[in-house]
Design an enzyme around this catalytic site. Structure first.
Site, PDB file in Angstrom:
ATOM      1  CD1 TRP A  16      -1.005   2.365   2.221  1.00  0.00           C
ATOM      2  CD2 TRP A  16      -2.855   1.648   1.034  1.00  0.00           C
ATOM      3  NE1 TRP A  16      -1.666   3.312   2.069  1.00  0.00           N
ATOM      4  CE2 TRP A  16      -3.218   3.069   1.440  1.00  0.00           C
ATOM      5  CE3 TRP A  16      -3.726   1.015   0.264  1.00  0.00           C
ATOM      6  CZ2 TRP A  16      -4.208   3.526   1.364  1.00  0.00           C
ATOM      7  CZ3 TRP A  16      -5.014   1.861  -0.147  1.00  0.00           C
ATOM      8  CH2 TRP A  16      -5.338   2.940   0.827  1.00  0.00           C
ATOM      9  CG  MET A  17       2.773   4.948  -2.089  1.00  0.00           C
ATOM     10  SD  MET A  17       2.900   5.753  -3.824  1.00  0.00           S
ATOM     11  CE  MET A  17       1.376   6.782  -3.865  1.00  0.00           C
ATOM     12  CG  ASN A  18      -1.742   6.823   2.426  1.00  0.00           C
ATOM     13  OD1 ASN A  18      -1.047   5.819   3.060  1.00  0.00           O
ATOM     14  ND2 ASN A  18      -2.220   7.654   3.116  1.00  0.00           N
ATOM     15  CG  ASP A  19      -1.242  11.356   2.441  1.00  0.00           C
ATOM     16  OD1 ASP A  19      -2.256  10.435   1.824  1.00  0.00           O
ATOM     17  OD2 ASP A  19      -1.307  11.513   3.515  1.00  0.00           O
ATOM     18  CD  GLN A  35       1.338   8.816   5.657  1.00  0.00           C
ATOM     19  OE1 GLN A  35       0.621   8.418   6.324  1.00  0.00           O
ATOM     20  NE2 GLN A  35       2.643   8.825   6.339  1.00  0.00           N
ATOM     21  NE  ARG A 144      -5.856  13.175   9.342  1.00  0.00           N
ATOM     22  CZ  ARG A 144      -6.906  13.179   9.793  1.00  0.00           C
ATOM     23  NH1 ARG A 144      -7.209  13.348  11.328  1.00  0.00           N
ATOM     24  NH2 ARG A 144      -8.147  13.039   9.286  1.00  0.00           N
ATOM     25  CD  GLU A 205      -7.335  13.602   5.466  1.00  0.00           C
ATOM     26  OE1 GLU A 205      -7.168  12.772   6.619  1.00  0.00           O
ATOM     27  OE2 GLU A 205      -7.301  13.363   4.621  1.00  0.00           O
TER      28      GLU A 205
HETATM   29  N1  DQQ Z   1      -3.377  10.413   4.933  1.00  0.00           N
HETATM   30  C1  DQQ Z   1      -2.384  10.301   6.271  1.00  0.00           C
HETATM   31  C2  DQQ Z   1      -2.924  11.372   7.257  1.00  0.00           C
HETATM   32  C3  DQQ Z   1      -3.382  12.448   6.324  1.00  0.00           C
HETATM   33  C4  DQQ Z   1      -4.110  11.264   5.543  1.00  0.00           C
HETATM   34  C5  DQQ Z   1      -2.484   8.897   6.915  1.00  0.00           C
HETATM   35  C6  DQQ Z   1      -4.439  12.036   4.144  1.00  0.00           C
HETATM   36  O1  DQQ Z   1      -1.874  11.910   7.935  1.00  0.00           O
HETATM   37  O2  DQQ Z   1      -4.451  13.069   6.972  1.00  0.00           O
HETATM   38  O3  DQQ Z   1      -1.810   7.851   5.979  1.00  0.00           O
HETATM   39  O4  DQQ Z   1      -4.566  10.881   2.936  1.00  0.00           O
END
Ligand code: DQQ
Length: 488
Positions: A16-19, A35, A144, A205
């Site tokens: 998994w990859m996010n931000d 992330q 956050r 966010e």
């Molecule tokens: N993703 C992170 C948070 C952020 C969110 C968690 C935005 O810090 O607010 O993986 O996609």
């Protein structure tokens, strides 16, 4: 089985990859943190992945930068944040996540880590958490994603949040040393019930706040009642600890672009990357073992109407291989034009239509088109409504793929030309309209012959001034093996 993993968009080898996080240009190299969940293709216990590139085209995966510390203030995850040069010391500021008093509650705190000179290893600060709680007396939703910048007298930082019953906000902090932080106040809050579009929800966010010339820009991503929506930006002035926007608009107009992060490089360019979520159900992601990719690097600028313009980074030109060119061509409903494309999965297309020589109601491109149109994605310009639509209703026959059409309003640059700049990369479609706005979607064609590129017009004739199409090469991604290859 079709491999939907992109070949020239960055992504980790698996899982998994996010931000995107903590982008920084350091000692001649682009560092990209993101992330990452090393345990599977789902948002679990989040670490910081790390990769480096000399040129935005060749990437090397580096060891994970941050991992949760069991029993620590980030035991449940190292969430998003930023990277900055603290007077020669590479520094990350991020949100640590701890389980609250009930299993489904979180405590969010802001933390620091300092890096070795090559940025390979990171040490969490002894003073952590450097912001241990939200400001007292504020009833907030979320706390956050710190974003730090240098000011004349020290350091400033914003943290994404929302004021309960009001709307999204960013909270401003100051510090002399980037370790001890004092709360200043909300930089800007916008009512969730604001009548002017876009709707900006109850919490923001990943705020990114920066100067572009004599104006300031805030980019933020909208969260509401546990769901993430889209990204927006505001342009205005920053003084006396307040941001006063003149305009608020949507950023990328597609459904999958989220949580962008910016970086200034040695050329002074402001680059932005966004997370491209999957446009398909969890079952399909689990089966493939990966989820999430990075958008292409885009360069930001502002026009005179406070419009944030995006253009793909010039470096991407180097990925262009075999080239096809078409000049001065009329198309209509009975005579669409099929491009002689061998592999329609990975192409760049620049198509310029001349409005003064066209009377079609709409025109554009069908891409990833199967021989009998069993599957196709339509990129359509409506010359009456002046809108761009990317329609994936028929992109895939797989029941796991999301459908629908997404539309952006944009007048042509000079009223005479419509320029569509399209990047196709397996499951990614990025469409730039008139060299300024962008609409990104994910598609998952199932057929090996869903490769065609067709120029079309409806209700009249459209004049294509020029079309250039390049077969795109893979970016090089090293971690001992070429992890971006088809067989990952
Ligand atoms: N993703 C992170 C948070 C952020 C969110 C968690 C935005 O810090 O607010 O993986 O996609």
């Amino acid at each position: 089985m079709i491999d939907h993993s992109p070949r020239y968009h960055f992504h980790p080898p698996a899982n998994w990859m996010n931000d995107p996080n903590g982008l920084i240009y350091w000692k001649g190299q682009y560092h990209l943190f993101y992330q990452y969940n090393p345990h599977g293709p789902f948002h679990g216990t989040i670490h910081w992945g790390h990769a480096v590139s000399p040129d935005l085209l060749r990437w090397t995966h580096l060891p994970l930068a941050l991992a949760p510390t069991p029993g620590g203030f980030d035991e449940a995850g190292c969430w998003s944040g930023c990277a900055f040069d603290r007077d020669g010391v590479p520094t990350l500021m991020y949100t640590g996540l701890r389980i609250g008093s009930t299993a489904d509650s979180w405590i969010e705190v802001q933390c620091l880590a300092t890096g070795s000179d090559d940025l390979w290893t990171w040490t969490k600060g002894r003073a952590n958490p450097v912001i241990p709680a939200p400001p007292p007396g504020l009833d907030i939703v979320g706390f956050r994603d710190p974003y730090v910048w240098r000011e004349d007298e020290g350091w400033a930082c914003v943290v994404g949040s929302g004021i309960r019953g009001s709307g999204g906000t960013v909270l401003l902090y100051r510090s002399a040393d980037a370790v001890c932080w004092d709360y200043v106040g909300p930089l800007w809050t916008r009512d969730a019930d604001a009548t002017e579009p876009p709707w900006t929800g109850s919490m923001w966010e990943c705020p990114q706040f920066f100067a572009l010339g004599d104006r300031h820009v805030l980019i933020f991503s909208i969260w509401d009642e546990g769901k993430t929506y889209y990204t927006a930006y505001a342009v205005g002035h920053y003084n006396d600890d307040r941001f006063t926007p003149r305009v608020v608009r949507r950023f990328d107009l597609g459904p999958e672009y989220y949580a962008p992060a910016v970086m200034r490089d040695e050329h002074g360019r402001l680059l932005v990357w966004g997370w491209l979520r999957e446009g398909r159900r969890k079952a399909a992601r689990r089966e493939d073992g990966w989820s999430g990719v990075m958008s292409l690097p885009r360069v930001l600028s502002l026009d005179d109407d406070d419009r944030l313009q995006v253009a793909p980074a010039d470096e991407l030109r180097a990925l262009g291989g075999d080239h096809y060119h078409v000049d001065s061509l009329d198309v209509d409903a009975v005579a669409p034009h099929q491009m002689p494309v061998v592999n329609g999965e990975c192409v760049e297309i620049i198509a310029e239509f001349d409005l003064l020589k066209s009377d079609a109601r709409s025109f554009g491109l069908l891409v990833r088109c199967a021989p009998q149109r069993e599957e196709y994605t339509a990129i359509v310009y409506d010359s009456v409504a002046c809108t761009l639509t990317v329609d994936r209703e028929h992109a895939s026959v797989a029941p796991t793929s999301y459908r629908g059409a997404y539309t952006a309003t944009a007048a042509s640059e000079d009223g005479a030309l419509v320029a569509l700049h399209v990047f196709l990369d397996c499951s990614v479609v990025e469409v730039y309209l008139n060299h300024c706005s962008c609409l990104t979607e994910r598609i998952y064609p199932t057929r090996a012959d869903s490769q065609g590129v067709v120029v079309f017009a409806r209700d009249g004739r459209a004049h294509l001034r020029t079309l250039d199409l390049w077969q795109m090469k893979k970016i090089r991604v090293d971690d001992g093996t070429d992890t971006n290859s088809h067989g990952r």
